[in-house]
Write a protein that holds these residues in place. Structure first.
Motif, PDB file in Angstrom:
ATOM      1  N   ARG A 152       0.841  -1.173   0.000  1.00 31.03           N
ATOM      2  CA  ARG A 152       0.000   0.000   0.000  1.00 31.03           C
ATOM      3  C   ARG A 152       0.891   1.242   0.000  1.00 31.03           C
ATOM      4  NH1 ARG A 152      -5.036   1.807   0.968  1.00 31.03           N
ATOM      5  NH2 ARG A 152      -5.870  -0.186   1.610  1.00 31.03           N
ATOM      6  N   VAL A 153       0.443   2.255  -0.691  1.00 32.44           N
ATOM      7  CA  VAL A 153       1.087   3.567  -0.656  1.00 32.44           C
ATOM      8  C   VAL A 153       0.306   4.410   0.356  1.00 32.44           C
ATOM      9  CG1 VAL A 153       1.641   5.633  -1.988  1.00 32.44           C
ATOM     10  CG2 VAL A 153       1.784   3.379  -3.073  1.00 32.44           C
ATOM     11  N   TRP A 154       1.026   5.102   1.213  1.00 38.28           N
ATOM     12  CA  TRP A 154       0.395   5.944   2.238  1.00 38.28           C
ATOM     13  C   TRP A 154       0.722   7.402   1.977  1.00 38.28           C
ATOM     14  CZ3 TRP A 154      -2.935   3.941   5.698  1.00 38.28           C
ATOM     15  CH2 TRP A 154      -2.916   2.562   5.875  1.00 38.28           C
ATOM     16  N   ASN A 155      -0.230   8.276   2.221  1.00 39.73           N
ATOM     17  CA  ASN A 155      -0.009   9.711   2.150  1.00 39.73           C
ATOM     18  C   ASN A 155       0.497  10.196   3.509  1.00 39.73           C
ATOM     19  OD1 ASN A 155      -1.094   9.952  -0.556  1.00 39.73           O
ATOM     20  ND2 ASN A 155      -3.063   9.516   0.373  1.00 39.73           N
ATOM     21  N   LEU A 156       1.248  11.260   3.513  1.00 44.10           N
ATOM     22  CA  LEU A 156       1.816  11.761   4.761  1.00 44.10           C
ATOM     23  C   LEU A 156       0.773  12.226   5.759  1.00 44.10           C
ATOM     24  CD1 LEU A 156       5.040  13.624   3.614  1.00 44.10           C
ATOM     25  CD2 LEU A 156       4.823  11.401   4.733  1.00 44.10           C
ATOM     26  N   ASP A 157      -0.436  12.507   5.298  1.00 49.40           N
ATOM     27  CA  ASP A 157      -1.495  12.881   6.234  1.00 49.40           C
ATOM     28  C   ASP A 157      -2.127  11.661   6.902  1.00 49.40           C
ATOM     29  OD1 ASP A 157      -3.118  11.745   4.278  1.00 49.40           O
ATOM     30  OD2 ASP A 157      -4.162  13.607   3.789  1.00 49.40           O
ATOM     31  N   GLY A 158      -1.623  10.463   6.591  1.00 47.57           N
ATOM     32  CA  GLY A 158      -2.114   9.232   7.191  1.00 47.57           C
ATOM     33  C   GLY A 158      -3.210   8.544   6.406  1.00 47.57           C
ATOM     34  N   SER A 159      -3.656   9.171   5.332  1.00 53.62           N
ATOM     35  CA  SER A 159      -4.696   8.536   4.527  1.00 53.62           C
ATOM     36  C   SER A 159      -4.079   7.474   3.612  1.00 53.62           C
ATOM     37  CB  SER A 159      -5.449   9.580   3.699  1.00 53.62           C
ATOM     38  OG  SER A 159      -4.573  10.228   2.801  1.00 53.62           O
ATOM     39  N   ALA A 160      -4.887   6.489   3.303  1.00 54.21           N
ATOM     40  CA  ALA A 160      -4.427   5.371   2.483  1.00 54.21           C
ATOM     41  C   ALA A 160      -4.465   5.731   1.009  1.00 54.21           C
ATOM     42  CB  ALA A 160      -5.297   4.158   2.746  1.00 54.21           C
ATOM     43  N   GLY A 161      -3.400   5.368   0.325  1.00 53.97           N
ATOM     44  CA  GLY A 161      -3.336   5.512  -1.121  1.00 53.97           C
ATOM     45  C   GLY A 161      -3.608   4.172  -1.777  1.00 53.97           C
ATOM     46  N   PRO A 162      -3.127   3.978  -2.997  1.00 55.45           N
ATOM     47  CA  PRO A 162      -3.424   2.749  -3.715  1.00 55.45           C
ATOM     48  C   PRO A 162      -2.768   1.518  -3.075  1.00 55.45           C
ATOM     49  CG  PRO A 162      -1.884   4.100  -4.961  1.00 55.45           C
ATOM     50  CD  PRO A 162      -2.339   4.909  -3.797  1.00 55.45           C
ATOM     51  N   VAL A 163      -3.436   0.383  -3.243  1.00 54.37           N
ATOM     52  CA  VAL A 163      -2.884  -0.909  -2.858  1.00 54.37           C
ATOM     53  C   VAL A 163      -2.271  -1.527  -4.103  1.00 54.37           C
ATOM     54  CG1 VAL A 163      -3.410  -3.210  -1.969  1.00 54.37           C
ATOM     55  CG2 VAL A 163      -4.609  -1.217  -1.052  1.00 54.37           C
ATOM     56  N   LEU A 164      -1.051  -2.006  -3.981  1.00 56.70           N
ATOM     57  CA  LEU A 164      -0.345  -2.597  -5.112  1.00 56.70           C
ATOM     58  C   LEU A 164      -0.503  -4.115  -5.060  1.00 56.70           C
ATOM     59  CD1 LEU A 164       2.920  -0.461  -4.798  1.00 56.70           C
ATOM     60  CD2 LEU A 164       0.850   0.059  -6.100  1.00 56.70           C
ATOM     61  N   PHE A 165      -1.483  -4.631  -5.794  1.00 57.51           N
ATOM     62  CA  PHE A 165      -1.733  -6.068  -5.843  1.00 57.51           C
ATOM     63  C   PHE A 165      -0.924  -6.688  -6.965  1.00 57.51           C
ATOM     64  CE2 PHE A 165      -5.780  -4.638  -3.898  1.00 57.51           C
ATOM     65  CZ  PHE A 165      -5.751  -5.446  -2.772  1.00 57.51           C
ATOM     66  N   GLY A 166      -0.291  -7.833  -6.697  1.00 57.08           N
ATOM     67  CA  GLY A 166       0.401  -8.528  -7.768  1.00 57.08           C
ATOM     68  C   GLY A 166       1.395  -9.556  -7.274  1.00 57.08           C
ATOM     69  N   HIS A 167       2.166  -9.218  -6.250  1.00 60.74           N
ATOM     70  CA  HIS A 167       3.138 -10.189  -5.750  1.00 60.74           C
ATOM     71  C   HIS A 167       2.421 -11.356  -5.096  1.00 60.74           C
ATOM     72  CE1 HIS A 167       6.879  -8.102  -6.518  1.00 60.74           C
ATOM     73  NE2 HIS A 167       6.345  -6.984  -6.055  1.00 60.74           N
ATOM     74  N   GLU A 168       2.946 -12.550  -5.327  1.00 67.66           N
ATOM     75  CA  GLU A 168       2.467 -13.737  -4.625  1.00 67.66           C
ATOM     76  C   GLU A 168       3.353 -13.899  -3.403  1.00 67.66           C
ATOM     77  OE1 GLU A 168       2.335 -17.054  -7.297  1.00 67.66           O
ATOM     78  OE2 GLU A 168       1.396 -15.836  -8.854  1.00 67.66           O
TER      79      GLU A 168
END
Length: 73
Positions: free
Chosen positions: A1-17
């Motif tokens: 997951r990418v996180w913003n500095l304000d603590g909000s969640a950004g995109p989730v990077l799905f793909g790795h097993e």
């Protein structure tokens, strides 16, 4: 997951097993590269869109060349 500095969640990077092991931003900040225990390196846009899957790169870390055109694991 990418996180913003304000603590909000950004995109989730799905793909790795399995677990991701390392992540690096490109020098321009518009792409990410991740490496996972599945032996792949994956590249993504900053908004989480998958770009490439590079196989056979079992590594714990990844980094971009300053020109943004090459990766090292």
């Amino acid at each position: 997951r990418v996180w913003n500095l304000d603590g909000s969640a950004g995109p989730v990077l799905f793909g790795h097993e399995g677990k991701a092991r390392g992540v690096a931003w490109s020098p321009t900040g518009d792409r990410l590269a991740t490496t996972g225990e599945d032996g792949t390196v994956r590249t993504w846009t900053a908004d989480g869109t998958p770009l490439q899957v590079l196989r056979g790169a079992s590594a714990n870390s990844v980094d971009w060349h300053p020109d943004g055109q090459r990766l090292v694991t």
